[in-house]
Design an enzyme around this catalytic site. Structure first.
Site, PDB file in Angstrom:
ATOM      1  N   ASP A 121       0.803  -1.222   0.000  1.00  0.00           N
ATOM      2  CA  ASP A 121       0.000   0.000   0.000  1.00  0.00           C
ATOM      3  C   ASP A 121       0.835   1.273   0.000  1.00  0.00           C
ATOM      4  O   ASP A 121       0.312   2.345   0.291  1.00  0.00           O
ATOM      5  CB  ASP A 121      -0.946   0.006   1.205  1.00  0.00           C
ATOM      6  CG  ASP A 121      -0.219   0.185   2.524  1.00  0.00           C
ATOM      7  OD1 ASP A 121       0.981  -0.142   2.577  1.00  0.00           O
ATOM      8  OD2 ASP A 121      -0.839   0.653   3.485  1.00  0.00           O
ATOM      9  N   GLU A 122       2.111   1.161  -0.321  1.00  0.00           N
ATOM     10  CA  GLU A 122       2.965   2.343  -0.232  1.00  0.00           C
ATOM     11  C   GLU A 122       4.004   2.362  -1.350  1.00  0.00           C
ATOM     12  O   GLU A 122       4.535   1.311  -1.712  1.00  0.00           O
ATOM     13  CB  GLU A 122       3.704   2.308   1.117  1.00  0.00           C
ATOM     14  CG  GLU A 122       3.852   3.656   1.760  1.00  0.00           C
ATOM     15  CD  GLU A 122       4.498   3.536   3.133  1.00  0.00           C
ATOM     16  OE1 GLU A 122       3.741   3.479   4.115  1.00  0.00           O
ATOM     17  OE2 GLU A 122       5.725   3.497   3.213  1.00  0.00           O
TER      18      GLU A 122
END
Length: 395
Positions: A121-122
């Site tokens: 998610d990054e």
DNA sequence: TCTGGGGTCCTAGGACCC
DNA sequence: TCTGGGGTCCTAGGACCC
């Protein structure tokens, strides 16, 4: 990405929008995954609640509505249930999150080609050479990225724009969710120095506690500390790093390609298992973990020669053992054999809560085969022999 | 009834080699 | 009789991150 797992679940169950929802759980939650499919059609009141959950596990993600109650990532489920019993609890569906992860990364890469993966998610983006990517353009580009991600996935993200990864990461937290923060070098004292040291990516609970014991709580206080004093307390490398970080200095590049170093599978049991009394169950899990990690290696085209196990005991202490094979493998039987040898070297007088199997020192397979590689010693050894021939007894 | 699962990197001692 | 100086690899543990 903002509350990534939870946000993906809200796309699936829009009737839960605005409610406290947590994602997490272990074994028991997997059972509920089946019920889950049906739940899409049922009313809000039919969802499983956190207070009804029995079993082990932690929260992986909580919606912002749930965070209002003090519930957050990595919190034990039992503790979370006390804080917010009425929260809806959904099981983790990692395959689904991975699909959204790939989708948002592909969208971003279309706009900014230099992307560093930081998990599902990054990401870090290098705006440096994107036209208009500097200064005021940074905010415009960030907005463009946010809009493209939202249009393509329905998910929101928060963006930090800064001269380096260290500050960008911090800045990305300033305006969550769906926010943009731009931090210029001149903003360091006003925006960064008041923050807790813990906000620095790389300062965890241990380092934070040690700093606090030394009377340092904010990044500004850390920046004011003498470098030699930091080196005296934290060692040469860490001391120098702490000083540089507090002054906003970071020259790490955005790394767009990398090879995996290890792959592993581990599981926490429903109840702690005894090495002797639960021998059969333990053996079955052990073999399954070896098969899973072997399948992972084969699917991704890797083999490894360092086979390791991980044990977590009932008192939560962890032990690891590993063994290095002469030749890398991705074979479940070979991994099982080596891991079994490791297990014999580990203490088994306490009950176990977790068992894991790891394969490290990975090499990429070529046509499904381990590539021939000269032993690391060859080149220096030959060089030494040549030197010996030239210099005689001197070497 | 505390505390998941998948990773990376660092440290430190000992074996072993030249 | 009190003993180098490199270097790499292996193993175990731990900090930290998402």
């Amino acid at each position: 990405m903002d509350a990534f797992y939870a946000s993906v679940e809200l796309l699936r169950y829009p009737q839960l929008k605005g409610l406290p929802v947590v994602i997490g759980g272990g074994r028991r939650a997997a059972d509920e995954a089946l019920r889950d499919r049906v739940l899409a059609e049922i009313g809000v009141g039919e969802f499983p609640l956190l207070k009804d959950y029995v079993g082990r596990g932690v929260i992986t993600t909580a919606t912002y509505a749930a965070r209002q109650f003090g519930v957050g990532s990595a919190m034990g489920l039992m503790k979370a249930a006390k804080l917010c019993p009425q929260a809806v609890m959904l099981p983790v569906d990692f395959a689904e999150y991975r699909r959204y992860s790939q989708a948002f990364k592909a969208i971003v890469r279309d706009i900014v080609p230099l992307v560093e993966d930081r998990g599902v998610d990054e990401i870090y983006l290098d705006f440096t050479d994107v036209p208009g990517g500097q200064r005021e353009g940074g905010r415009v580009l960030a907005r463009l990225v946010q809009k493209a991600v939202f249009d393509g996935t329905g998910l929101t993200c928060s963006v930090g724009v800064a001269p380096n990864k260290l500050i960008a990461k911090m800045a990305s937290e300033f305006n969550k969710p769906n926010g943009i923060s731009v931090v210029q070098p001149d903003d360091l004292q006003t925006l960064v120095w008041p923050l807790a040291c813990r906000k620095i990516n790389g300062i965890g609970p241990k380092a934070d506690a040690k700093l606090a014991a030394l009377g340092i709580h904010t990044i500004g206080e850390l920046a004011a500390a003498e470098p030699q004093w930091l080196v005296a307390h934290f060692g040469k490398a860490t001391g120098a790093w702490l000083h540089a970080a507090a002054h906003g200095r970071d020259d790490r590049p955005v790394v767009t390609e990398s090879e995996p170093v290890s792959m592993s599978r581990e599981t926490t049991f429903d109840r702690d298992l005894h090495a002797v009394r639960d021998r059969a169950a333990l053996g079955a899990v052990f073999t399954r973990l070896c098969e899973q990690v072997a399948a992972d290696l084969q699917r991704k085209g890797y083999a490894g020669k360092t086979i390791g196990i991980k044990l977590r005991y009932e008192d939560f202490k962890t032990a690891t053992r590993d063994h290095t094979l002469p030749v890398p493998t991705a074979d479940a039987v070979q991994i099982r054999r080596a891991a079994g040898q490791c297990l014999k070297r580990a203490p088994l007088d306490q009950r176990l809560r977790l068992l894991g199997v790891r394969v490290g020192s990975l090499v990429k397979l070529v046509d499904g085969l381990v590539p021939k590689q000269a032993p690391a010693h060859t080149a220096p050894a030959q060089a030494a022999i040549i030197l010996e021939a030239q210099t005689g007894w001197l070497f």
